[in-house]
Design a protein around this motif. Structure first.
Motif, PDB file in Angstrom:
ATOM      1  N   SER A 360       0.849  -1.006  -0.039  1.00  0.00           N
ATOM      2  CA  SER A 360       0.110  -0.092   0.036  1.00  0.00           C
ATOM      3  C   SER A 360       0.902   1.477   0.101  1.00  0.00           C
ATOM      4  O   SER A 360       1.838   1.300   0.577  1.00  0.00           O
ATOM      5  CB  SER A 360      -0.814  -0.085   1.156  1.00  0.00           C
ATOM      6  OG  SER A 360      -1.663   1.251   1.314  1.00  0.00           O
ATOM      7  N   THR A 361       0.454   2.193  -0.843  1.00  0.00           N
ATOM      8  CA  THR A 361       1.224   3.475  -0.868  1.00  0.00           C
ATOM      9  C   THR A 361       1.374   4.164   0.462  1.00  0.00           C
ATOM     10  O   THR A 361       2.231   5.186   0.850  1.00  0.00           O
ATOM     11  CB  THR A 361       0.480   4.296  -1.840  1.00  0.00           C
ATOM     12  OG1 THR A 361      -1.100   4.795  -1.261  1.00  0.00           O
ATOM     13  CG2 THR A 361       0.516   3.948  -2.995  1.00  0.00           C
ATOM     14  N   ASP A 362       0.342   4.116   1.761  1.00  0.00           N
ATOM     15  CA  ASP A 362       0.680   4.740   2.702  1.00  0.00           C
ATOM     16  C   ASP A 362       1.483   3.800   3.988  1.00  0.00           C
ATOM     17  O   ASP A 362       1.653   4.428   4.936  1.00  0.00           O
ATOM     18  CB  ASP A 362      -0.604   5.055   3.406  1.00  0.00           C
ATOM     19  CG  ASP A 362      -1.567   4.010   3.650  1.00  0.00           C
ATOM     20  OD1 ASP A 362      -1.168   2.854   3.095  1.00  0.00           O
ATOM     21  OD2 ASP A 362      -2.622   3.784   4.600  1.00  0.00           O
ATOM     22  N   ILE A 363       2.212   2.624   3.289  1.00  0.00           N
ATOM     23  CA  ILE A 363       2.956   2.082   4.003  1.00  0.00           C
ATOM     24  C   ILE A 363       4.235   1.538   3.433  1.00  0.00           C
ATOM     25  O   ILE A 363       5.292   1.781   3.954  1.00  0.00           O
ATOM     26  CB  ILE A 363       2.147   0.227   4.398  1.00  0.00           C
ATOM     27  CG1 ILE A 363       1.001   0.694   5.231  1.00  0.00           C
ATOM     28  CG2 ILE A 363       3.292  -0.488   5.216  1.00  0.00           C
ATOM     29  CD1 ILE A 363       0.256  -0.634   5.423  1.00  0.00           C
ATOM     30  N   ARG A 364       4.012   1.263   2.127  1.00  0.00           N
ATOM     31  CA  ARG A 364       5.277   0.781   1.142  1.00  0.00           C
ATOM     32  C   ARG A 364       6.495   0.320   1.820  1.00  0.00           C
ATOM     33  O   ARG A 364       7.731   0.526   1.706  1.00  0.00           O
ATOM     34  CB  ARG A 364       5.926   2.251   0.620  1.00  0.00           C
ATOM     35  CG  ARG A 364       4.911   2.827  -0.297  1.00  0.00           C
ATOM     36  CD  ARG A 364       5.227   3.778  -1.215  1.00  0.00           C
ATOM     37  NE  ARG A 364       5.710   5.152  -0.215  1.00  0.00           N
ATOM     38  CZ  ARG A 364       6.169   6.231  -0.613  1.00  0.00           C
ATOM     39  NH1 ARG A 364       6.254   6.560  -1.902  1.00  0.00           N
ATOM     40  NH2 ARG A 364       6.409   7.347   0.448  1.00  0.00           N
TER      41      ARG A 364
END
Length: 374
Positions: A360-364
């Motif tokens: 996910s882009t908010d975890i990466r």
């Protein structure tokens, strides 16, 4: 297809396999407690003790290398790199002084914008305190390492550099709480607070969890839960006084963390079933039990707290000790095997979901990249 996920899977298998051959003496923490917190030292090393040290060092090195060699892993990786530059320029950043001065000292020893060694230094100490804390406290070292890895704690430490450093220090400091060495405990927590002041919350929380609860403790706990419902505004004012940038931010959503509630509730069920045989008279298990109970209450009644999961992790990370500590004390072998299989299956399922969300882009946290092969 991204194959970097296999780095995480291989790392997990390797460290758990190495931990399997670590045989730490059972009851060493209980012995230290009986002797007033004075750990008994042995003159010379047995063959097993030598093997233990070699394997634990190997586990540390594997975890450290993967963490230290990462590049562009974690949604705040480049944010930290930009902040390193601001610190180098003596500009204001919203970090505690310990972190700022550590970065400044490191940068004074390096050339401009050498952020990789700075990340590596923080990786070194984060992994060091995690591994040392597990080695000091775990009764089933391999099981504890398995829970740390599949529970996502280690991989999440590739993100949120400051927070996971102080979380690892809090984990390490638990042995001083159990030994009643409060001066040493407070020293380490105050030191950690110089990097992330949220860790100060563990001083009252760990103190309360270390007590053998009486009726008035239960009433105090119930009152605390009720206050989280009645005085939300008051608590939010205190929180935003120290962390004003959280107010109205993407973290200030008030959403309940059902995943964490489910994990804490499941551990609570296991604890209640075997409370008399595994928790009631075991100081470490009882401490971890109260920590898990506190985390559950926090997730249920404190959803209004921004980043409540971070506060909760100071409490529920103790489950990596509580779960093995309970299972090892179950008298019936079949029940021990059953609960081991159930816990392992649940954590593997969680690990699969965790790795899936790591893109996910908010975890990466995935794809994993390192500077050696890039």
């Amino acid at each position: 297809m991204d194959y970097s996920i296999f780095i995480y899977l291989t790392l997990t298998v390797l460290v758990v396999a190495l931990a399997w051959f670590v045989n730490l003496p059972a009851g060493r923490m209980a012995e230290a407690i009986v002797y007033g917190g004075k750990t008994k030292y042995y003159r010379g090393l047995t063959r097993q003790q030598t093997v233990n040290r070699i394997l634990i060092v190997a586990i540390f090195l594997l975890l450290f290398v993967v963490s230290a060699c990462r590049i562009a892993v974690g949604n705040d990786y480049w944010v930290y790199r930009d902040d390193f530059l601001l610190i180098e320029q003596n500009r204001h950043v919203s970090f505690e002084f310990g972190f700022v001065w550590t970065v400044r000292v490191l940068q004074s020893m390096l050339n401009h914008d050498q952020y990789l060694p700075v990340f590596a230094v923080f990786s070194f100490f984060t992994v060091l305190f995690f591994v040392r804390g597990m080695a000091d406290l775990s009764e089933q070292f391999a099981f504890t390492v398995f829970l740390l890895m599949t529970g996502g704690y280690y991989f999440s430490s590739l993100n949120s550099v400051r927070y996971y450093l102080v979380l690892s220090i809090a984990l390490y400091s638990i042995k001083y709480v159990l030994n009643g060495e409060w001066g040493k405990f407070i020293f380490w927590i105050v030191l950690a607070a110089a990097f992330h002041k949220s860790v100060l919350v563990v001083i009252p929380l760990y103190f309360l969890a270390s007590r053998n609860w009486k009726k008035w403790h239960i009433l105090l706990f119930a009152a605390g839960c009720a206050s989280l419902i009645v005085f939300q505004g008051f608590y939010r004012k205190i929180i935003f006084y120290f962390y004003p940038f959280y107010e109205g931010s993407m973290f200030d959503t008030g959403e309940m963390s059902f995943g964490n509630i489910g994990k804490c509730a499941a551990v609570l069920v296991l604890s209640v079933i075997y409370y008399r045989v595994a928790v009631k008279e075991d100081k470490k298990n009882r401490f971890c039990f109260y920590c898990n109970l506190g985390a559950l209450a926090l997730y249920v009644f404190g959803s209004f707290i921004p980043e409540v999961s971070r506060v909760g992790y100071y409490l529920n990370i103790t489950n990596i000790f509580l779960i093995p500590g309970i299972i090892v004390k179950i008298p019936e072998k079949r029940q021990r095997i059953l609960w081991t299989v159930l816990v392992a299956t649940a954590y593997l399922a969680y690990f699969a979901l965790f790795l899936r969300s790591a893109y996910s882009t908010d975890i990466r946290l995935l794809p994993y990249r390192n500077w050696i092969f890039q």
